[in-house]
Design a protein around this motif. Structure first.
Motif, PDB file in Angstrom:
ATOM      1  N   PHE A 229       0.826  -1.212   0.000  1.00 37.23           N
ATOM      2  CA  PHE A 229       0.000   0.000   0.000  1.00 37.23           C
ATOM      3  C   PHE A 229       0.862   1.264   0.000  1.00 37.23           C
ATOM      4  CE2 PHE A 229      -1.908   3.291   2.758  1.00 37.23           C
ATOM      5  CZ  PHE A 229      -2.997   3.657   1.967  1.00 37.23           C
ATOM      6  N   LEU A 230       1.894   1.299   0.821  1.00 35.47           N
ATOM      7  CA  LEU A 230       2.766   2.477   0.909  1.00 35.47           C
ATOM      8  C   LEU A 230       3.474   2.739  -0.414  1.00 35.47           C
ATOM      9  CD1 LEU A 230       4.334   1.990   4.465  1.00 35.47           C
ATOM     10  CD2 LEU A 230       2.740   3.772   3.766  1.00 35.47           C
ATOM     11  N   ASN A 231       3.928   1.682  -1.073  1.00 36.62           N
ATOM     12  CA  ASN A 231       4.608   1.857  -2.347  1.00 36.62           C
ATOM     13  C   ASN A 231       3.653   2.329  -3.437  1.00 36.62           C
ATOM     14  OD1 ASN A 231       7.591   0.976  -2.344  1.00 36.62           O
ATOM     15  ND2 ASN A 231       6.624  -0.628  -1.149  1.00 36.62           N
ATOM     16  N   ILE A 232       2.415   1.851  -3.410  1.00 40.93           N
ATOM     17  CA  ILE A 232       1.428   2.333  -4.382  1.00 40.93           C
ATOM     18  C   ILE A 232       1.106   3.801  -4.124  1.00 40.93           C
ATOM     19  CG2 ILE A 232      -0.979   2.091  -5.118  1.00 40.93           C
ATOM     20  CD1 ILE A 232      -0.714  -0.913  -4.579  1.00 40.93           C
ATOM     21  N   GLU A 233       1.047   4.187  -2.844  1.00 38.53           N
ATOM     22  CA  GLU A 233       0.748   5.572  -2.476  1.00 38.53           C
ATOM     23  C   GLU A 233       1.742   6.551  -3.073  1.00 38.53           C
ATOM     24  OE1 GLU A 233      -1.551   7.165   0.566  1.00 38.53           O
ATOM     25  OE2 GLU A 233      -2.497   6.145  -1.122  1.00 38.53           O
ATOM     26  N   VAL A 234       3.026   6.170  -3.119  1.00 35.05           N
ATOM     27  CA  VAL A 234       4.063   7.081  -3.646  1.00 35.05           C
ATOM     28  C   VAL A 234       4.380   6.805  -5.113  1.00 35.05           C
ATOM     29  CG1 VAL A 234       5.081   7.404  -1.370  1.00 35.05           C
ATOM     30  CG2 VAL A 234       5.936   5.563  -2.838  1.00 35.05           C
ATOM     31  N   GLY A 235       3.607   5.910  -5.740  1.00 36.97           N
ATOM     32  CA  GLY A 235       3.799   5.643  -7.160  1.00 36.97           C
ATOM     33  C   GLY A 235       4.930   4.699  -7.488  1.00 36.97           C
ATOM     34  N   ASN A 236       5.442   3.984  -6.503  1.00 34.24           N
ATOM     35  CA  ASN A 236       6.533   3.037  -6.735  1.00 34.24           C
ATOM     36  C   ASN A 236       5.939   1.663  -7.050  1.00 34.24           C
ATOM     37  OD1 ASN A 236       8.939   1.695  -6.867  1.00 34.24           O
ATOM     38  ND2 ASN A 236       9.587   2.157  -4.768  1.00 34.24           N
ATOM     39  N   LEU A 237       5.408   1.512  -8.258  1.00 31.43           N
ATOM     40  CA  LEU A 237       4.704   0.291  -8.611  1.00 31.43           C
ATOM     41  C   LEU A 237       5.639  -0.910  -8.730  1.00 31.43           C
ATOM     42  CD1 LEU A 237       2.090   1.529 -11.252  1.00 31.43           C
ATOM     43  CD2 LEU A 237       1.748   1.006  -8.836  1.00 31.43           C
ATOM     44  N   GLU A 238       6.897  -0.676  -9.157  1.00 28.26           N
ATOM     45  CA  GLU A 238       7.832  -1.795  -9.296  1.00 28.26           C
ATOM     46  C   GLU A 238       8.084  -2.467  -7.946  1.00 28.26           C
ATOM     47  OE1 GLU A 238       8.288   1.158 -10.609  1.00 28.26           O
ATOM     48  OE2 GLU A 238       8.212   0.745 -12.777  1.00 28.26           O
ATOM     49  N   GLU A 239       8.292  -1.656  -6.908  1.00 32.45           N
ATOM     50  CA  GLU A 239       8.501  -2.199  -5.563  1.00 32.45           C
ATOM     51  C   GLU A 239       7.232  -2.894  -5.068  1.00 32.45           C
ATOM     52  OE1 GLU A 239      11.149  -2.692  -2.260  1.00 32.45           O
ATOM     53  OE2 GLU A 239      11.516  -1.620  -4.131  1.00 32.45           O
ATOM     54  N   ALA A 240       6.076  -2.305  -5.343  1.00 29.75           N
ATOM     55  CA  ALA A 240       4.807  -2.905  -4.924  1.00 29.75           C
ATOM     56  C   ALA A 240       4.599  -4.253  -5.616  1.00 29.75           C
ATOM     57  CB  ALA A 240       3.647  -1.958  -5.255  1.00 29.75           C
ATOM     58  N   ILE A 241       4.960  -4.332  -6.887  1.00 29.52           N
ATOM     59  CA  ILE A 241       4.801  -5.590  -7.624  1.00 29.52           C
ATOM     60  C   ILE A 241       5.760  -6.648  -7.084  1.00 29.52           C
ATOM     61  CG2 ILE A 241       5.171  -6.691  -9.877  1.00 29.52           C
ATOM     62  CD1 ILE A 241       4.090  -4.033 -11.084  1.00 29.52           C
ATOM     63  N   GLY A 242       6.992  -6.247  -6.748  1.00 27.57           N
ATOM     64  CA  GLY A 242       7.941  -7.190  -6.160  1.00 27.57           C
ATOM     65  C   GLY A 242       7.405  -7.792  -4.871  1.00 27.57           C
ATOM     66  N   LEU A 243       6.836  -6.950  -4.011  1.00 28.20           N
ATOM     67  CA  LEU A 243       6.247  -7.434  -2.760  1.00 28.20           C
ATOM     68  C   LEU A 243       5.017  -8.301  -3.021  1.00 28.20           C
ATOM     69  CD1 LEU A 243       6.535  -4.118  -0.713  1.00 28.20           C
ATOM     70  CD2 LEU A 243       7.819  -6.203  -0.293  1.00 28.20           C
ATOM     71  N   THR A 244       4.232  -7.930  -4.035  1.00 26.53           N
ATOM     72  CA  THR A 244       3.059  -8.722  -4.400  1.00 26.53           C
ATOM     73  C   THR A 244       3.458 -10.126  -4.840  1.00 26.53           C
ATOM     74  OG1 THR A 244       1.857  -6.732  -5.087  1.00 26.53           O
ATOM     75  CG2 THR A 244       1.061  -8.837  -5.936  1.00 26.53           C
ATOM     76  N   LEU A 245       4.527 -10.221  -5.636  1.00 27.86           N
ATOM     77  CA  LEU A 245       5.001 -11.531  -6.090  1.00 27.86           C
ATOM     78  C   LEU A 245       5.487 -12.385  -4.920  1.00 27.86           C
ATOM     79  CD1 LEU A 245       6.888 -10.456  -9.334  1.00 27.86           C
ATOM     80  CD2 LEU A 245       4.772 -11.780  -9.191  1.00 27.86           C
ATOM     81  N   ILE A 246       6.133 -11.754  -3.942  1.00 26.64           N
ATOM     82  CA  ILE A 246       6.556 -12.486  -2.744  1.00 26.64           C
ATOM     83  C   ILE A 246       5.342 -13.031  -2.009  1.00 26.64           C
ATOM     84  CG2 ILE A 246       7.598 -12.213  -0.448  1.00 26.64           C
ATOM     85  CD1 ILE A 246       9.523 -10.187  -1.743  1.00 26.64           C
ATOM     86  N   PHE A 247       4.304 -12.206  -1.920  1.00 26.20           N
ATOM     87  CA  PHE A 247       3.053 -12.630  -1.274  1.00 26.20           C
ATOM     88  C   PHE A 247       2.448 -13.831  -2.003  1.00 26.20           C
ATOM     89  CE2 PHE A 247       0.418  -9.958   1.757  1.00 26.20           C
ATOM     90  CZ  PHE A 247      -0.155 -11.080   2.343  1.00 26.20           C
ATOM     91  N   ILE A 248       2.419 -13.756  -3.325  1.00 28.32           N
ATOM     92  CA  ILE A 248       1.860 -14.853  -4.129  1.00 28.32           C
ATOM     93  C   ILE A 248       2.665 -16.132  -3.921  1.00 28.32           C
ATOM     94  CG2 ILE A 248       1.465 -15.664  -6.488  1.00 28.32           C
ATOM     95  CD1 ILE A 248       0.883 -12.714  -7.231  1.00 28.32           C
TER      96      ILE A 248
END
Length: 270
Positions: A229-248
């Motif tokens: 959520f924090l990474n999406i808030e600041v527009g850092n989608l690459e970091e958010a996607i990396g964390l999402t993949l770890i979650f998956i």
């Protein structure tokens, strides 16, 4: 006798059901796999091994394991009581335990926040432990939902264990606790293990109650969902996607194990 018309209807029915199953499975795979193609491999790897990512993984695993442990400690006796005992108000208790699951997550988080602003809640934080906007609060927020899930899952697990085994053990000299400890628990071990995994999966995925009750503070309360959520808030989608993949990957690692344990539990009780 099965007529040719009935055979065709059966084939159409099986084909239609299979089509919708495959369609939904492809839909899920398509949504999740899209994360792999949004960013380049180098960016993805760098986000995997950043200090912030390790902190979020460590915090998520630590809090969710503690919440799951507490939920199972509560869930085993509570689920057993709902499965085996008949007492006044049993349906009421069953309904109350289902409330955290049916309530919107927003309501659960807001209720926690309001509770710890009451006189009793403030007394707990002054004299026992701080919960609001702390790591301990994350564990509590995860516990509120996951414990309800654990009790319901464990009740169903104990429902599948034949009560006649306990009765036989008690006629041979065991008291009720001994029959539970020596007969029921071993018979339900695969179901309990499956309940642990499913409860943990629910706990680690909690977001809205934690966001409301503990805040979104980087380096303090940023479990994986909060970090995304924090990474999406600041527009850092690459970091958010990396964390999402770890979650998956975490989910993919534990859910097949839960399926195996569930099948073993069914085979044992049958």
């Amino acid at each position: 006798m099965i007529t040719s018309q009935n055979r065709r209807i059966e084939q159409y029915f099986i084909g239609s059901a299979s089509f919708f199953l495959i369609l939904y499975a492809v839909f899920i795979i398509g949504i999740l796999s899209s994360n792999l193609f949004y960013t380049d491999f180098a960016t993805m790897i760098s986000s995997f091994f950043s200090h912030k990512t390790f902190h979020s993984i460590y915090l998520s695993l630590g809090t969710s394991i503690l919440a799951t442990l507490a939920a199972i400690i509560i869930g085993i006796p509570a689920g057993y009581a709902l499965s085996r005992f008949n007492f006044p108000g049993k349906r009421l208790f069953d309904m109350i335990i289902n409330i955290p699951i049916t309530l919107p997550p927003l309501v659960a988080g807001l209720s926690l926040l309001i509770f710890f602003n009451t006189i009793f809640g403030r007394w707990i934080e002054r004299n026992i432990m701080d919960f609001s906007f702390t790591v301990t609060g994350i564990v509590l927020a995860q516990f509120v939902i996951s414990a309800s899930f654990a009790v319901i899952t464990l009740k169903l697990t104990f429902d599948e264990v034949e009560e006649s085994y306990e009765i036989a053990a008690r006629t041979l000299g065991c008291n009720r606790f001994q029959a539970f400890w020596k007969i029921t628990l071993p018979s339900a071990r695969y179901g309990i293990a499956s309940a642990i995994i499913l409860t943990w999966s629910r706990a680690i995925g909690e977001f809205v109650p934690i966001l409301l009750f503990c805040g979104a503070m980087e380096g303090k309360t940023d479990i994986l969902p909060i970090a995304i959520f924090l990474n999406i808030e600041v527009g850092n989608l690459e970091e958010a996607i990396g964390l999402t993949l770890i979650f998956i990957l975490l989910c993919l690692a534990v859910l097949p194990l839960a399926g195996v344990l569930t099948r073993k539990n069914k085979a044992m009780v049958e």
